[in-house]
Design a protein around this motif. Sequence first.
Motif, PDB file in Angstrom:
ATOM      1  N   PRO A  64       0.837  -1.213   0.000  1.00 60.87           N
ATOM      2  CA  PRO A  64       0.000   0.000   0.000  1.00 60.87           C
ATOM      3  C   PRO A  64       0.865   1.254   0.000  1.00 60.87           C
ATOM      4  CG  PRO A  64       0.173  -0.856   2.218  1.00 60.87           C
ATOM      5  CD  PRO A  64       0.925  -1.824   1.344  1.00 60.87           C
ATOM      6  N   PRO A  65       0.314   2.394  -0.398  1.00 60.56           N
ATOM      7  CA  PRO A  65       1.062   3.667  -0.330  1.00 60.56           C
ATOM      8  C   PRO A  65       1.098   4.173   1.112  1.00 60.56           C
ATOM      9  CG  PRO A  65      -1.141   4.068  -1.157  1.00 60.56           C
ATOM     10  CD  PRO A  65      -1.026   2.578  -0.985  1.00 60.56           C
ATOM     11  N   LEU A  66       2.002   3.637   1.913  1.00 57.82           N
ATOM     12  CA  LEU A  66       2.011   3.894   3.356  1.00 57.82           C
ATOM     13  C   LEU A  66       2.137   5.366   3.702  1.00 57.82           C
ATOM     14  CD1 LEU A  66       4.301   0.973   4.621  1.00 57.82           C
ATOM     15  CD2 LEU A  66       1.805   1.145   4.762  1.00 57.82           C
ATOM     16  N   GLN A  67       2.754   6.160   2.831  1.00 57.78           N
ATOM     17  CA  GLN A  67       2.961   7.576   3.133  1.00 57.78           C
ATOM     18  C   GLN A  67       1.717   8.427   2.876  1.00 57.78           C
ATOM     19  OE1 GLN A  67       6.590   6.873   0.733  1.00 57.78           O
ATOM     20  NE2 GLN A  67       7.402   8.611   1.878  1.00 57.78           N
ATOM     21  N   LEU A  68       0.654   7.787   2.356  1.00 57.12           N
ATOM     22  CA  LEU A  68      -0.580   8.513   2.060  1.00 57.12           C
ATOM     23  C   LEU A  68      -1.783   7.877   2.732  1.00 57.12           C
ATOM     24  CD1 LEU A  68      -0.010   9.141  -1.763  1.00 57.12           C
ATOM     25  CD2 LEU A  68       0.181  10.830   0.071  1.00 57.12           C
ATOM     26  N   LEU A  69      -1.547   7.079   3.767  1.00 56.04           N
ATOM     27  CA  LEU A  69      -2.635   6.349   4.406  1.00 56.04           C
ATOM     28  C   LEU A  69      -2.643   6.536   5.918  1.00 56.04           C
ATOM     29  CD1 LEU A  69      -2.512   2.893   2.553  1.00 56.04           C
ATOM     30  CD2 LEU A  69      -4.221   4.686   2.258  1.00 56.04           C
ATOM     31  N   THR A  70      -3.844   6.480   6.474  1.00 54.12           N
ATOM     32  CA  THR A  70      -3.994   6.366   7.923  1.00 54.12           C
ATOM     33  C   THR A  70      -4.628   5.023   8.273  1.00 54.12           C
ATOM     34  OG1 THR A  70      -6.166   7.466   7.799  1.00 54.12           O
ATOM     35  CG2 THR A  70      -4.241   8.854   8.279  1.00 54.12           C
ATOM     36  N   THR A  71      -4.904   4.215   7.273  1.00 56.75           N
ATOM     37  CA  THR A  71      -5.480   2.889   7.439  1.00 56.75           C
ATOM     38  C   THR A  71      -4.799   1.938   6.471  1.00 56.75           C
ATOM     39  OG1 THR A  71      -7.484   1.552   7.184  1.00 56.75           O
ATOM     40  CG2 THR A  71      -7.297   3.497   5.795  1.00 56.75           C
ATOM     41  N   ASN A  72      -4.710   0.661   6.834  1.00 59.39           N
ATOM     42  CA  ASN A  72      -4.040  -0.299   5.955  1.00 59.39           C
ATOM     43  C   ASN A  72      -5.010  -1.010   5.015  1.00 59.39           C
ATOM     44  OD1 ASN A  72      -5.338  -2.051   7.667  1.00 59.39           O
ATOM     45  ND2 ASN A  72      -3.481  -2.746   8.708  1.00 59.39           N
ATOM     46  N   ALA A  73      -6.212  -0.494   4.894  1.00 61.98           N
ATOM     47  CA  ALA A  73      -7.200  -1.066   3.975  1.00 61.98           C
ATOM     48  C   ALA A  73      -7.396  -0.115   2.799  1.00 61.98           C
ATOM     49  CB  ALA A  73      -8.525  -1.302   4.690  1.00 61.98           C
ATOM     50  N   MET A  74      -7.357  -0.665   1.578  1.00 66.00           N
ATOM     51  CA  MET A  74      -7.581   0.137   0.371  1.00 66.00           C
ATOM     52  C   MET A  74      -8.674  -0.523  -0.453  1.00 66.00           C
ATOM     53  SD  MET A  74      -5.467   2.876  -0.385  1.00 66.00           S
ATOM     54  CE  MET A  74      -4.888   2.835  -2.079  1.00 66.00           C
ATOM     55  N   ASN A  75      -9.651   0.281  -0.906  1.00 67.76           N
ATOM     56  CA  ASN A  75     -10.660  -0.248  -1.811  1.00 67.76           C
ATOM     57  C   ASN A  75     -10.626   0.558  -3.109  1.00 67.76           C
ATOM     58  OD1 ASN A  75     -11.983   2.183  -1.258  1.00 67.76           O
ATOM     59  ND2 ASN A  75     -13.360   1.266   0.244  1.00 67.76           N
ATOM     60  N   THR A  76     -11.632   0.372  -3.954  1.00 64.28           N
ATOM     61  CA  THR A  76     -11.657   1.027  -5.264  1.00 64.28           C
ATOM     62  C   THR A  76     -11.554   2.537  -5.143  1.00 64.28           C
ATOM     63  OG1 THR A  76     -13.028  -0.773  -6.121  1.00 64.28           O
ATOM     64  CG2 THR A  76     -12.951   1.264  -7.403  1.00 64.28           C
ATOM     65  N   ARG A  77     -12.245   3.117  -4.141  1.00 69.55           N
ATOM     66  CA  ARG A  77     -12.189   4.563  -3.955  1.00 69.55           C
ATOM     67  C   ARG A  77     -10.775   5.040  -3.653  1.00 69.55           C
ATOM     68  NH1 ARG A  77     -15.452   7.076   1.013  1.00 69.55           N
ATOM     69  NH2 ARG A  77     -13.887   5.808   2.077  1.00 69.55           N
ATOM     70  N   GLY A  78     -10.061   4.301  -2.794  1.00 71.33           N
ATOM     71  CA  GLY A  78      -8.705   4.686  -2.453  1.00 71.33           C
ATOM     72  C   GLY A  78      -7.768   4.655  -3.642  1.00 71.33           C
ATOM     73  N   TRP A  79      -7.857   3.598  -4.442  1.00 65.28           N
ATOM     74  CA  TRP A  79      -6.998   3.503  -5.627  1.00 65.28           C
ATOM     75  C   TRP A  79      -7.340   4.589  -6.642  1.00 65.28           C
ATOM     76  CZ3 TRP A  79      -2.916   0.985  -4.561  1.00 65.28           C
ATOM     77  CH2 TRP A  79      -2.937  -0.177  -3.784  1.00 65.28           C
ATOM     78  N   ASN A  86       8.938  16.078   5.417  1.00 64.48           N
ATOM     79  CA  ASN A  86       7.740  15.325   5.769  1.00 64.48           C
ATOM     80  C   ASN A  86       8.074  13.844   5.718  1.00 64.48           C
ATOM     81  OD1 ASN A  86       5.253  14.163   6.085  1.00 64.48           O
ATOM     82  ND2 ASN A  86       4.261  15.265   4.406  1.00 64.48           N
ATOM     83  N   ALA A  87       8.206  13.215   6.867  1.00 65.65           N
ATOM     84  CA  ALA A  87       8.658  11.829   6.945  1.00 65.65           C
ATOM     85  C   ALA A  87       7.556  10.873   7.389  1.00 65.65           C
ATOM     86  CB  ALA A  87       9.847  11.722   7.906  1.00 65.65           C
ATOM     87  N   TYR A  88       6.296  11.299   7.289  1.00 69.97           N
ATOM     88  CA  TYR A  88       5.206  10.437   7.762  1.00 69.97           C
ATOM     89  C   TYR A  88       5.043   9.192   6.895  1.00 69.97           C
ATOM     90  CZ  TYR A  88       0.598   8.499   8.435  1.00 69.97           C
ATOM     91  OH  TYR A  88      -0.428   7.607   8.646  1.00 69.97           O
ATOM     92  N   PHE A  89       4.776   8.076   7.536  1.00 69.23           N
ATOM     93  CA  PHE A  89       4.291   6.867   6.878  1.00 69.23           C
ATOM     94  C   PHE A  89       3.496   6.072   7.910  1.00 69.23           C
ATOM     95  CE2 PHE A  89       8.350   5.719   8.744  1.00 69.23           C
ATOM     96  CZ  PHE A  89       8.121   4.463   9.301  1.00 69.23           C
ATOM     97  N   LEU A  90       2.560   5.276   7.431  1.00 70.81           N
ATOM     98  CA  LEU A  90       1.756   4.446   8.320  1.00 70.81           C
ATOM     99  C   LEU A  90       2.640   3.335   8.857  1.00 70.81           C
ATOM    100  CD1 LEU A  90      -1.057   3.749   9.478  1.00 70.81           C
ATOM    101  CD2 LEU A  90      -1.434   2.348   7.429  1.00 70.81           C
ATOM    102  N   ALA A  91       2.927   3.372  10.133  1.00 75.15           N
ATOM    103  CA  ALA A  91       3.906   2.448  10.716  1.00 75.15           C
ATOM    104  C   ALA A  91       3.346   1.058  10.970  1.00 75.15           C
ATOM    105  CB  ALA A  91       4.457   3.029  12.013  1.00 75.15           C
ATOM    106  N   LYS A  92       2.037   0.893  10.842  1.00 71.73           N
ATOM    107  CA  LYS A  92       1.426  -0.413  11.082  1.00 71.73           C
ATOM    108  C   LYS A  92       0.827  -0.944   9.784  1.00 71.73           C
ATOM    109  CE  LYS A  92       0.300   0.552  15.927  1.00 71.73           C
ATOM    110  NZ  LYS A  92      -0.780   0.639  16.948  1.00 71.73           N
ATOM    111  N   SER A  93       1.489  -1.934   9.196  1.00 78.49           N
ATOM    112  CA  SER A  93       1.000  -2.519   7.946  1.00 78.49           C
ATOM    113  C   SER A  93       0.382  -3.897   8.169  1.00 78.49           C
ATOM    114  CB  SER A  93       2.142  -2.627   6.933  1.00 78.49           C
ATOM    115  OG  SER A  93       3.189  -3.447   7.441  1.00 78.49           O
ATOM    116  N   VAL A  94       0.244  -4.318   9.428  1.00 78.28           N
ATOM    117  CA  VAL A  94      -0.328  -5.626   9.741  1.00 78.28           C
ATOM    118  C   VAL A  94      -1.780  -5.659   9.279  1.00 78.28           C
ATOM    119  CG1 VAL A  94      -0.885  -7.264  11.566  1.00 78.28           C
ATOM    120  CG2 VAL A  94       1.210  -5.890  11.716  1.00 78.28           C
ATOM    121  N   GLY A  95      -2.163  -6.726   8.603  1.00 77.78           N
ATOM    122  CA  GLY A  95      -3.533  -6.853   8.139  1.00 77.78           C
ATOM    123  C   GLY A  95      -3.732  -6.456   6.696  1.00 77.78           C
TER     124      GLY A  95
END
Length: 352
Positions: free
Chosen positions: A224-239, A282-291
């Motif tokens: 997933p694009p970890l630097q643009l997410l606050t959740t590790n779930a992506m659906n059609t809208r996210g893509w 800007n060094a943010y990324f979603l640090a939890k990719s579990v799931g």
Amino acid sequence: TRKLRHMQRMQFLPPLNNVKHGQMPKLDVYERAVVNSELAELDARWAADAGSQALQEKLIREMLALARGIDRRVRVNLEAFGSRLYGLSTSASDFDLAMSIRVPQRNAEVGFMRFVRHFVVRLQRTRGFQRVVWLQHARVPIVKFVYRTSHGEHECDVSFNHGLGMAKSRMIHTYMRSDPRVRQVLMVLKEWAITRAISNQNAMNSFGVMLMGLTYLAQERVVPPLQLLTTNAMNTRGWKNLAALQQSREQISALYLSEQSEPIRCVQSGEQLPDWRVEGKNAYFLAKSVGWQSPNKQTVPELLFGLFRFYGCEFEPENHAVSLRLGSARIARANLHELKVQMPEMVLGRPQ
């Protein structure tokens, strides 16, 4: 036997002039077993053994003891970074360490340099630390030395207050944990870059190679694009939102400029992303990719075939840029004008 093994490897590859438009040939049971065996061999080679891990822990303990004995008021931490952190190093790889120093006084910069100077002197006077060199005029202060034990000599680098380097290493580690195929793809890519004398040259370093590999995997939705997410779930809208962002000059500029007029939002939820700054970046990324569940079901050999075909036959460096943050290696350079991105001036050739 070596020649036969080489021929067995080559039979899996179609002629080079067919790679651009062809598909990876299907492997039979025997061929898959050979490929999996070779991946397992590489996997074992690119994993530091228990002895190397123990030596690293011993080195960190000794260096922390030296550093913390200088001034008890100074807060010091030391940890591995780079390939030693995200697990793509051999037992013989250099020890790359990062030391964070927090000096409790008004003129922190002067206190920081004084602390490093005392630390270097202590290293030079301590048994086992040899050929100590302080590169104090580098962008990030670095001390190089040889750590000598009964098992031999070990090259070591320690950087100081290299927060951005640590953030990059942790980000790669998080990407590698998101899907088990990531490590194997990056492992083969790193082996290839070293074999072809590409890595650690002026044109490309190991980190750049890792970014190219990860960006392709993000482009193929393996990660997933970890630097643009606050959740590790992506659906059609996210893509769909991500694809729109990749085409927008204004939104791309806003991502990279130091001052944003509008908050950066998660491509999936629309929630504002945390403004996590490290050394002004800007060094943010979603640090939890579990799931994370990848929609891409390709095998490691198929992903590798696609990666080399893409960068070898499809990627146009004059017109496109690689961006892991945007999850694509097809970012139009025309959309990067405000960022003043330099055009490529160097072409990799065959080593002499």
